[in-house]
Scaffold this active site. Structure first.
Site, short mmCIF file in Angstrom:
data_model
loop_
_atom_site.label_atom_id
_atom_site.label_comp_id
_atom_site.label_asym_id
_atom_site.label_seq_id
_atom_site.Cartn_x
_atom_site.Cartn_y
_atom_site.Cartn_z
N HIS A 96 0.99 -0.88 -0.09
CA HIS A 96 -0.32 0.21 -0.33
C HIS A 96 0.91 1.33 0.10
O HIS A 96 1.80 1.10 0.56
CB HIS A 96 -1.08 -0.18 1.35
N GLU A 166 -3.61 1.99 -7.43
CA GLU A 166 -4.12 3.19 -6.57
C GLU A 166 -3.51 4.38 -6.82
O GLU A 166 -2.86 4.26 -6.43
CB GLU A 166 -4.31 2.86 -4.87
C1 PEP Z 1 -6.43 3.85 0.25
O1 PEP Z 1 -6.09 3.99 0.80
O2 PEP Z 1 -6.06 2.57 0.30
C2 PEP Z 1 -7.90 4.79 -0.12
C3 PEP Z 1 -7.82 3.99 -1.07
O3 PEP Z 1 -8.05 5.63 0.38
P1 PEP Z 1 -9.36 6.67 0.79
O4 PEP Z 1 -10.76 5.84 -0.17
O5 PEP Z 1 -9.87 7.15 1.38
O6 PEP Z 1 -9.12 7.38 -1.28
#
Ligand code: PEP
Length: 255
Positions: A96, A166
């Site tokens: 992550h 992400e």
């Molecule tokens: C994350 O950090 O995995 C994430 C998706 O956070 P958020 O949905 O708060 O942006």
């Protein structure tokens, strides 16, 4: 493939009572849903409690936010994959961006994924660039995170693997921008291609690719339909049972 919705609670909530409330609020609502798989990744201190209360088969699976790669030993503060397996953990987030920001390397990510595979849990490899550039140099960052993190894995490892894309700039309350479903789809195709060079096309097609970064009930449908995401990794909005359940129900409607 059923959509996969994973909630990452990060370092929240701050009491067990509140954690139980959210967990129960989600669990009671997901039991009848057939088209979606759901997992929650709570802080590890709550994982044991939820594991003990979820007797038998439950439709709400458990995930961990991180693991060490060793089974046991002198590693103060760490949690081993064997401990997670013992708590019936199904998914483990690896790499992550918030862990990478504390110094986690692709080499460590690789060791973790190998260990998670050994204990037959599913790794959720998180990848994503810190900055987006017009000329596409950021794709090299994603490629490197995937290739280095998955180096040396056999073909059959693809069965116990999920990729969460992400973009770091789109994560959290302080996000600098918003990813679009089209932008996600473009990168998803690139990720799938990278995976097919590693595992072969047939295996690569079995690997769910999730979108994560400020997902809410307002944008979940478009990331799943227009973006064609195989699922979502949800941060903030997984901390309120009603919002998370709304996202799960949206995913359940898509076949
Ligand atoms: C994350 O950090 O995995 C994430 C998706 O956070 P958020 O949905 O708060 O942006």
């Amino acid at each position: 493939m059923k959509k996969l919705i994973i909630g990452n609670w990060k370092m929240n909530p701050t009491s067990l009572a509140e954690a139980k409330k959210i967990y129960t609020g989600v669990k009671t609502k997901v039991s009848g849903l057939r088209n979606v798989s759901v997992a929650i990744c709570p802080p590890t201190v709550y994982l044991g409690v939820f594991s003990a209360t979820s007797k038998g088969k439950t439709s709400l699976m458990l995930g961990a936010q991180d693991t060490h790669w060793q089974e046991s030993g002198a590693s103060t503060g760490n949690i081993s994959p064997l401990m997670l397996k013992d708590l019936k953990t199904s998914y483990v987030l690896v790499g992550h961006s918030e862990r990478r920001a504390t110094g986690e390397t692709d080499e460590q990510v690789k060791l973790k994924i190998k260990a998670i595979q050994e204990y037959k849990m599913t790794s959720v490899l998180c990848v994503g660039e810190k900055e987006r550039d017009e000329s596409g140099h950021y794709l090299a960052v994603i490629k490197r995170q995937i290739e280095d993190g998955l180096e040396g894995l056999p073909k059959k490892a693809a069965e116990k693997l999920v990729i969460a894309y992400e973009p770091v700039w789109a994560i959290g309350k302080e996000a600098k921008g918003v990813e679009t479903p089209e932008g996600f789809n473009h990168n998803m195709i690139f990720i799938r291609k990278t995976l097919s060079y590693i595992f072969g096309q047939k295996e690569a097609l079995k690997i769910p690719i999730l979108y994560g970064g400020s997902v809410s009930s307002k944008n979940a449908d478009s990331f799943l339909r227009e973006g064609r995401a195989d699922g979502l990794l949800v941060g903030r909005d997984s901390l309120t049972a009603s919002s998370f359940v709304e996202i799960i129900k949206i995913a359940n409607q898509i076949k």
